[in-house]
Design a protein around this motif. Structure first.
Motif, PDB file in Angstrom:
ATOM      1  N   VAL A 142       2.865  16.342  -0.469  1.00 19.34           N
ATOM      2  CA  VAL A 142       2.444  15.561   0.532  1.00 19.34           C
ATOM      3  C   VAL A 142       0.868  15.593   0.893  1.00 19.34           C
ATOM      4  CG1 VAL A 142       2.909  15.116   3.133  1.00 19.34           C
ATOM      5  CG2 VAL A 142       4.675  15.638   1.613  1.00 19.34           C
ATOM      6  N   ALA A 143       0.188  16.540   0.642  1.00 21.33           N
ATOM      7  CA  ALA A 143      -1.187  17.008   0.949  1.00 21.33           C
ATOM      8  C   ALA A 143      -1.962  15.880   0.256  1.00 21.33           C
ATOM      9  CB  ALA A 143      -1.714  18.304   0.945  1.00 21.33           C
ATOM     10  N   ARG A 144      -1.421  15.899  -1.077  1.00 25.43           N
ATOM     11  CA  ARG A 144      -2.360  15.060  -1.980  1.00 25.43           C
ATOM     12  C   ARG A 144      -2.093  13.324  -1.512  1.00 25.43           C
ATOM     13  NH1 ARG A 144      -6.377  13.570  -5.410  1.00 25.43           N
ATOM     14  NH2 ARG A 144      -5.617  12.442  -7.283  1.00 25.43           N
ATOM     15  N   GLY A 145      -0.984  13.010  -1.222  1.00 28.85           N
ATOM     16  CA  GLY A 145      -0.750  11.832  -0.769  1.00 28.85           C
ATOM     17  C   GLY A 145      -1.461  11.389   0.396  1.00 28.85           C
ATOM     18  N   LEU A 146      -1.269  12.341   1.539  1.00 27.60           N
ATOM     19  CA  LEU A 146      -2.168  12.097   2.749  1.00 27.60           C
ATOM     20  C   LEU A 146      -3.782  12.000   2.497  1.00 27.60           C
ATOM     21  CD1 LEU A 146      -0.017  14.136   5.296  1.00 27.60           C
ATOM     22  CD2 LEU A 146      -0.140  11.668   5.240  1.00 27.60           C
ATOM     23  N   SER A 147      -4.094  12.939   1.611  1.00 24.37           N
ATOM     24  CA  SER A 147      -5.547  12.866   1.275  1.00 24.37           C
ATOM     25  C   SER A 147      -6.013  11.359   0.857  1.00 24.37           C
ATOM     26  CB  SER A 147      -6.026  13.894   0.404  1.00 24.37           C
ATOM     27  OG  SER A 147      -5.539  13.601  -1.225  1.00 24.37           O
TER      28      SER A 147
ATOM     29  N   ALA B  47       2.353   6.357   5.252  1.00 20.45           N
ATOM     30  CA  ALA B  47       1.894   7.091   3.980  1.00 20.45           C
ATOM     31  C   ALA B  47       2.900   8.501   3.872  1.00 20.45           C
ATOM     32  CB  ALA B  47       0.240   7.415   4.000  1.00 20.45           C
ATOM     33  N   ALA B  48       2.891   9.259   5.063  1.00 17.96           N
ATOM     34  CA  ALA B  48       3.397  10.628   5.041  1.00 17.96           C
ATOM     35  C   ALA B  48       5.140  10.247   4.262  1.00 17.96           C
ATOM     36  CB  ALA B  48       3.606  11.112   6.650  1.00 17.96           C
ATOM     37  N   VAL B  49       5.743   9.235   4.951  1.00 18.86           N
ATOM     38  CA  VAL B  49       6.882   9.056   4.605  1.00 18.86           C
ATOM     39  C   VAL B  49       6.975   8.722   3.079  1.00 18.86           C
ATOM     40  CG1 VAL B  49       9.065   7.535   4.687  1.00 18.86           C
ATOM     41  CG2 VAL B  49       7.713   8.417   6.676  1.00 18.86           C
ATOM     42  N   ALA B  50       6.189   7.857   2.432  1.00 15.71           N
ATOM     43  CA  ALA B  50       6.163   7.743   1.274  1.00 15.71           C
ATOM     44  C   ALA B  50       5.619   8.894   0.037  1.00 15.71           C
ATOM     45  CB  ALA B  50       4.919   6.636   0.894  1.00 15.71           C
ATOM     46  N   SER B  51       4.832   9.807   1.083  1.00 22.82           N
ATOM     47  CA  SER B  51       4.759  11.039   0.112  1.00 22.82           C
ATOM     48  C   SER B  51       5.643  11.995  -0.025  1.00 22.82           C
ATOM     49  CB  SER B  51       3.377  11.709   0.810  1.00 22.82           C
ATOM     50  OG  SER B  51       2.358  10.699   1.017  1.00 22.82           O
TER      51      SER B  51
ATOM     52  N   MET C 213      -2.414   5.659  13.189  1.00 25.99           N
ATOM     53  CA  MET C 213      -1.154   6.369  13.266  1.00 25.99           C
ATOM     54  C   MET C 213      -0.258   5.569  12.232  1.00 25.99           C
ATOM     55  SD  MET C 213      -1.192   8.047  16.794  1.00 25.99           S
ATOM     56  CE  MET C 213      -1.208   6.411  17.687  1.00 25.99           C
ATOM     57  N   LEU C 214       0.056   4.437  12.430  1.00 27.01           N
ATOM     58  CA  LEU C 214       1.181   3.565  11.820  1.00 27.01           C
ATOM     59  C   LEU C 214       0.906   3.917  10.217  1.00 27.01           C
ATOM     60  CD1 LEU C 214       3.618   1.784  11.614  1.00 27.01           C
ATOM     61  CD2 LEU C 214       1.796  -0.039  11.744  1.00 27.01           C
ATOM     62  N   LEU C 215      -0.206   3.740   9.991  1.00 24.27           N
ATOM     63  CA  LEU C 215      -0.653   3.872   8.339  1.00 24.27           C
ATOM     64  C   LEU C 215      -0.628   5.253   7.740  1.00 24.27           C
ATOM     65  CD1 LEU C 215      -1.570   2.106   5.959  1.00 24.27           C
ATOM     66  CD2 LEU C 215      -3.750   2.409   6.596  1.00 24.27           C
ATOM     67  N   LEU C 216      -0.767   6.106   8.424  1.00 24.98           N
ATOM     68  CA  LEU C 216      -0.769   7.433   8.023  1.00 24.98           C
ATOM     69  C   LEU C 216       0.779   7.839   8.237  1.00 24.98           C
ATOM     70  CD1 LEU C 216      -3.771   9.389   9.601  1.00 24.98           C
ATOM     71  CD2 LEU C 216      -3.559   8.526   7.151  1.00 24.98           C
TER      72      LEU C 216
ATOM     73  N   ALA D  44       0.797  -1.150   0.077  1.00 29.25           N
ATOM     74  CA  ALA D  44       0.121  -0.092   0.069  1.00 29.25           C
ATOM     75  C   ALA D  44       1.040   1.318  -0.071  1.00 29.25           C
ATOM     76  CB  ALA D  44      -0.856   0.074   1.238  1.00 29.25           C
ATOM     77  N   VAL D  45       2.009   1.172   0.801  1.00 25.16           N
ATOM     78  CA  VAL D  45       2.940   2.463   0.756  1.00 25.16           C
ATOM     79  C   VAL D  45       3.600   2.688  -0.540  1.00 25.16           C
ATOM     80  CG1 VAL D  45       4.853   3.256   2.026  1.00 25.16           C
ATOM     81  CG2 VAL D  45       3.196   2.562   3.269  1.00 25.16           C
TER      82      VAL D  45
END
Length: 889
Positions: free
Chosen positions: A815-820, A866-870, A860-863, A778-779
Motif C-alpha cells: 500500500v505504501a508503494r501505491g500511495l507513494s 488510490a488507497a483502495v486500489a492499492s 483527499m478523493l484521489l488519495l 488512473a486508479v
C-alpha cells in the motif's frame, strides 16, 4: 509539363499511386494513369462540383488497389527467380504489410488485451472527436460568407468607461457609411412577423436589412435575388427573401413560390428570393429577410440604438486602419452631436470573433479536458503494453538472436500499437457520433453560436485519423523502446520475469496518469461548486407554480392585453395573472437614458442608459417580488400623471444616502421621452435580470397605462395547481380573443431558470464526466502497477512470509508503494492545476480558480481512491504460499 490542373483530388490520387504501386510499375505508368484520371475528375467536377470529384476518386480506389495487388504478386514472382537480396533492401510497403499481418496475428492471440485496449481508446478518441466537432464548427471553421476574414462588426462604447459594446442608431449608422473609406458598412436588426400557416398562427423570427446588408455578405441566393438598398425606399414594393427552411415548410420546395405574395402582420410581401440551406448569419439561422423602410425623419434618429452594424474592409484596408478611421469619425460625431455622442468610441472587431468569442473559453476548456482524458488513456495503455511485453521478452530475444535489429523490433511493436489505435479510432468515430448527437440534442447547445454548423465531416475524420495515429505512437513508444533495447541474453535467461526498467517506466506512467487526473478533477470540482452556488442564488422571484408565455401583436391594439389578462384571471386554477415586457434572468432587454430632473447633468455629459420594464400593477405580487419602500403600481395610475417603481440596484446607483421616493425623472432623450415626467412611488427587491451569475441591473418599472401601445408581453400566471396543466386552457383563451396570434415560449418559471444556467450546467456536467473517467483510469493504473509488482515479486514475498513477516507488514509495504505513486502524481497535479485552472476563471461563480476547499477535497478523493486500489493487490500479496512461490521459480 502537364496539360491538366493539379487539384487537391488529383494530388490525393497521385499520392495513392505512389504508396500502392510497385516502384518500377509506378515509374513506367503512373503519368499515364494520372492523365486519364485528370480527364475523369474534370468531367465529374464540372457536373457536380467538388463532391463529384471526390466521388470519382473513391470509385477509382478499388481498381487501383486490385492493380497494385496484382503487380506486387507479379513482382514477388519475378524476385523468386532472382538471387536473394540483402535484408532491408526490399520494398518498404511490403515490409510494412508483413508487420501489419504479424501485428494482427499477435492481437488475435490476446483477445482480452485487445478488447480492453480498443474499448478504452474508442472512448478517449470518441470524446475527443465529438468535442473537436463542436470546436471546429463553432471556433475554427470560417464563416459561410464571401471572404469572411474581411468582415467586421462595429459597435458603440463610452470612451474610458468599461463595459459591453452596444448597437447604434439609424443616424449614426448612415453617418459612418458616408464617412468611411476603409470599409463598406451596412446593418441589421431583429424582426419578427406572424403568418397564418394551415389555419394556425406562426411567429417567425427574421432579420431586417439596413443599407444593403445581403450584398455586403456576398452569399448568392439559391434562386431569385437578394435584397438591395433600393428595396429600403418607403415607396418601393414590399418584398421578402425566405430562408431555405421557411421556403421548404411553406411551399414544399416548390420554386414557383418566387413572385408569390405572403401576408405577414397583415402586409402582403412579394417573395423575391430564397437563400441556400447552409446560409446562416451572426451565429444562427433566420426565418426571413426584409428591408428596413425608414422614412427621412427616422433616418436622422440618434437616440434609438437597435441596429447592429457590419462592415467589409475595402481592398488594401486593415483592421488597424479601419479602427483609426472610425476614431476620427467618432471625434467628429462627439463634436457635431454632443447630446447623443458624449464620450463616443466606435469599436471594430472581426465578425467571427464577435459571434463566437463568448464561447471560446468554455469550448477550449472542454477540448483540453478530453485531451487530458486521451493522454491518461495512452498512459494506461502504455502500462498494459508494458505488462504484456513482460510475457514477450523471450519471443523478442529470440528474434534479436536470429538477426533482427533494435529498429526492426521497435517498428514491429509500434505497428501493433498503431493498429490497435486505428481500430480504436474507427470505433471511436462511432462513439463520437453518438456523443455528438447527445450534445446537439441537449438544450444547452442552443446557447452555442453556429450550432447549426456543427457536424462530423471530413475535417473531423482527418482529425480522428491523425489522433489515432498519434495515440498509437504515444502509448506504444515506451514499450517498444524498453523491449527493443534490452539485451537478448538477459531475456533468454530470465524468461517472462520483468525487469527493473519496466517497473520504473510503469511507475512513471502511473504518476503521469494521477497528475493529469488531479488537474481534471480540480477543474471539474471548481465548475461543480460554482454551478451549485449559482443554483442557490435567489433570482428575486418565487418560481413555484409560476407559468409564463409570450404574445406579440402585429399591429397596435391597446385593448387586447387588458382583456387577455381579465380572461386569464377567470380561468379555473389561476390565482393571479400579470404582464411584463421581459422576464427576469433573461437578459437586460430594452433600455433608455435615465434622467434625474432634480439633479440635471452638466452640459456635454450624457446620462446612463438603464433597463426598463412595462408591467401591469399585479406583476410584483404575481411574480413574488417584494416591496421594500413606498407603494406598488395601481390600476388608478394614468399616463396623465406618470409614476414609476424602481429596484434597489437603481437606488444604490443614483440615490445613495438620499430618499428616492417622490423624486421626478424621465426616460429617453430630451426631445424623445417615454413619458414627460414621472415620480418614483415605490422601491422593490432586485431580480437577476442579466443572469444568476451577474449583479442585479438598475431597473425601472413603468405601468402599462403609461405605455398602452407596447406591442409584446410575457404573461406571468400564478396557479393553484401544476402550471403545465393549464397550458391548453391558456392557448384556448388567447385564441378566443384573436385566433391569428401565436402563443410562444410556453414554460414554467422553473424552466426559465433552468435555461438561464444551461451553459454552466453543460460545462460542469461534461467536465465532471471526463474527470470521472480520468479518475477510474488512473486508479486502474495504480491497481495494475501494484498487481504487476506483486506478481513479479512473488518469490521475494514468499521468502519474507516464510521468514516470519506478518501479513499486515506485507500489506503496508504494498500500500505504501501505491500511495507513494499517487502522492507524487497528486503533488505534480496540484502544481499543474494551480496554473491551468486560472484559464477557466471566467467560467466560475462564487469561487476562485485556486479555491482551497476544492483542492483539498479533490486531493483527499484521489488519495482515497488510490488507497483502495492499492489495498486489493496488497491483500493478494499476503496470500502468497511460500512453497508454491519457490517451486514456481
Amino acid at each position: 509539363m502537364t496539360d491538366y490542373r493539379l487539384t487537391g483530388v488529383l494530388r490525393a490520387y497521385r499520392i495513392v499511386l505512389a504508396v500502392l504501386l510497385p516502384a518500377e510499375f509506378h515509374r513506367r505508368f503512373a503519368h499515364q494513369m494520372i492523365a486519364v484520371f485528370a480527364e475523369l475528375e474534370a468531367g465529374a467536377r464540372s457536373s457536380t462540383g467538388r463532391r463529384g470529384a471526390i466521388s470519382a476518386l473513391v470509385s477509382e480506389l478499388p481498381g487501383v488497389v486490385q492493380l497494385a495487388m496484382r503487380e506486387r504478386r507479379a513482382e514477388r514472382a519475378r524476385r523468386a527467380h532472382l538471387p536473394s537480396e540483402p535484408v532491408g533492401s526490399g520494398n518498404v510497403l511490403d515490409s510494412f504489410l508483413q508487420d501489419l499481418r504479424f501485428a494482427a496475428r499477435s492481437l488475435r492471440r490476446a483477445p482480452g488485451f485487445a478488447a480492453v485496449a480498443i474499448f478504452t481508446l474508442a472512448l478517449g478518441i470518441g470524446a475527443n472527436t465529438a468535442i473537436f466537432s463542436v470546436v471546429d464548427g463553432v471556433l475554427l471553421r470560417p464563416l459561410r460568407l464571401r471572404e469572411p476574414e474581411q468582415l467586421v462588426t462595429l459597435g458603440e462604447q463610452s470612451a474610458g468607461i468599461p463595459g459591453g459594446i452596444s448597437q447604434t442608431s439609424p443616424a449614426n449608422l448612415f453617418d459612418w457609411r458616408r464617412s468611411s473609406r476603409t470599409m463598406s458598412i451596412a446593418g441589421f436588426s431583429a424582426r419578427s412577423g406572424t403568418l397564418v400557416v394551415k389555419g394556425e398562427p406562426q411567429l417567425l423570427t427574421g432579420t431586417q436589412s439596413v443599407g444593403g446588408l445581403m450584398p455586403l455578405l456576398g452569399v448568392p441566393p439559391l434562386f431569385g435575388r437578394l435584397l438591395t438598398e433600393a428595396d429600403e425606399d418607403p415607396s418601393a414594393p414590399s418584398v421578402i427573401v425566405l430562408s431555405y427552411a421557411t421556403w421548404r415548410d411553406l411551399f414544399g420546395e416548390d420554386r414557383t413560390a418566387l413572385g408569390k405574395n405572403i401576408t405577414m402582420d397583415g402586409t402582403p410581401r412579394s417573395i423575391v428570393g430564397v437563400m441556400p440551406a447552409d446560409f446562416s448569419f451572426f451565429g444562427g439561422p433566420s426565418d426571413f429577410y426584409v428591408p428596413a423602410r425608414f422614412d427621412a425623419q427616422f433616418r436622422e434618429n440618434r437616440d434609438q440604438y437597435f441596429i447592429q452594424p457590419i462592415g467589409r474592409l475595402t481592398k488594401g484596408a486593415t483592421l488597424e486602419s479601419s479602427r483609426a478611421e472610425m476614431e476620427t469619425i467618432a471625434a467628429r460625431l462627439r463634436r457635431d452631436w454632443p447630446v447623443f455622442n458624449t464620450n463616443l468610441k466606435i469599436v471594430v472587431q472581426p465578425l467571427q470573433e464577435s459571434i463566437v468569442g463568448g464561447s471560446r473559453t468554455q469550448l477550449l476548456v472542454l477540448m483540453g479536458a478530453v485531451a487530458f482524458v486521451l493522454l491518461i488513456t495512452c498512459a494506461n495503455l502504455g502500462n498494459l503494453l508494458l505488462a504484456r511485453a513482460s510475457t514477450r521478452r523471450r519471443e523478442i530475444a529470440v528474434r534479436q538472436a536470429l538477426g533482427a535489429g533494435q529498429g526492426r523490433v521497435a517498428r514491429q511493436l509500434l505497428t501493433e500499437s498503431i493498429l490497435l489505435a486505428l481500430i480504436g479510432g474507427v470505433l471511436g468515430l462511432i462513439v463520437g457520433k453518438l456523443f455528438l448527437d447527445l450534445l446537439l440534442a441537449a438544450q444547452a447547445t442552443t446557447n452555442l453560436p453556429r450550432a447549426d454548423e456543427i457536424a462530423l465531416d471530413g475535417r473531423v475524420l482527418v482529425f480522428a485519423f491523425a489522433l489515432s495515429t498519434a495515440a498509437g505512437l504515444l502509448f506504444g513508444s515506451v514499450p517498444a523502446w524498453q523491449l527493443a533495447r534490452g539485451p537478448s541474453s538477459d531475456a533468454l535467461r530470465d524468461g517472462s520475469r520483468g525487469s527493473s526498467g519496466h517497473q520504473w517506466a510503469r511507475s512513471a506512467l502511473v504518476v503521469a496518469e494521477v497528475a493529469l487526473a488531479m488537474i481534471l478533477l480540480t477543474g471539474a470540482g471548481l465548475l461543480i461548486r460554482s454551478f451549485d452556488l449559482l443554483q442557490r442564488v435567489d433570482p428575486g422571484v418565487r418560481r413555484e407554480q409560476l407559468f409564463t408565455f409570450s404574445v406579440r401583436l402585429p399591429n397596435s391594439n391597446p385593448t387586447f392585453f387588458p382583456r387577455a389578462i381579465e380572461r386569464l384571471r377567470s380561468l379555473p386554477g389561476v390565482r393571479s395573472a400579470a404582464l411584463v415586457s421581459q422576464l427576469p434572468v433573461t437578459g437586460r432587454g430594452i433600455g433608455a437614458w435615465y434622467n434625474r430632473i432634480d439633479r440635471p447633468l452638466p452640459a456635454g455629459v450624457n446620462p446612463s442608459g438603464e433597463a426598463y420594464r412595462v408591467v401591469t400593477p399585479e406583476y410584483f405580487e404575481t411574480a413574488g417580488i417584494a416591496l421594500k419602500a413606498g407603494r406598488l403600481l395601481q390600476n388608478t395610475d394614468t399616463r396623465a400623471a406618470p409614476v414609476i417603481v424602481v429596484n434597489e440596484a437603481l437606488v444604490r446607483k443614483y440615490y445613495r444616502g438620499e430618499e428616492p421616493l417622490g423624486k421626478p425623472v424621465y426616460l429617453g432623450a430630451p426631445d424623445n421621452r417615454l413619458f414627460q415626467q414621472g415620480q418614483i412611488v415605490g422601491i422593490v427587491a432586485d431580480t437577476r435580470d442579466a443572469g444568476l451569475g451577474s449583479d442585479p441591473l438598475p431597473t425601472v418599472y413603468i405601468p402599462l397605462a403609461v405605455m398602452p401601445t407596447w406591442p409584446a408581453f410575457f404573461f406571468v400566471v400564478r396557479t393553484r395547481q401544476d402550471p403545465a396543466s393549464i397550458a391548453g386552457a391558456v392557448r384556448s383563451a388567447i385564441r378566443e380573443l384573436d385566433a391569428s396570434l401565436p402563443v410562444r415560449n410556453v414554460q414554467t418559471m422553473n424552466d426559465v431558470l433552468s435555461t438561464a444556467v444551461a451553459p454552466a450546467r453543460w460545462s460542469s456536467t461534461l467536465l465532471a464526466v471526463f474527470a470521472a473517467v480520468a479518475l477510474v483510469i488512473a486508479v486502474l493504473g495504480v491497481f495494475g502497477v501494484l498487481s504487476y509488482i506483486v506478481t513479479q515479486r512473488t518469490r521475494e514475498l514468499g521468502i519474507r512470509i516464510a521468514l516470519g513477516a506478518a501479513p499486515a507488514q506485507v500489506r503496508r509495504m504494498v500500500v505504501a508503494r501505491g500511495l507513494s505513486l499517487a502522492l507524487t502524481g497528486t503533488v505534480l497535479g496540484l502544481a499543474g492545476a494551480g496554473l491551468l485552472t486560472r484559464l477557466m476563471a471566467s467560467l466560475l461563480f462564487g469561487v476562485t480558480a485556486t479555491d482551497p476547499m476544492t483542492f483539498a477535497v479533490v486531493t483527499m478523493l484521489l488519495l482515497l481512491a488510490a488507497a483502495v486500489a492499492s489495498y486489493l493487490p496488497a491483500r493478494r500479496a499476503t496470500r502468497v504460499d511460500p512453497m508454491l512461490a519457490l517451486r514456481a521459480e
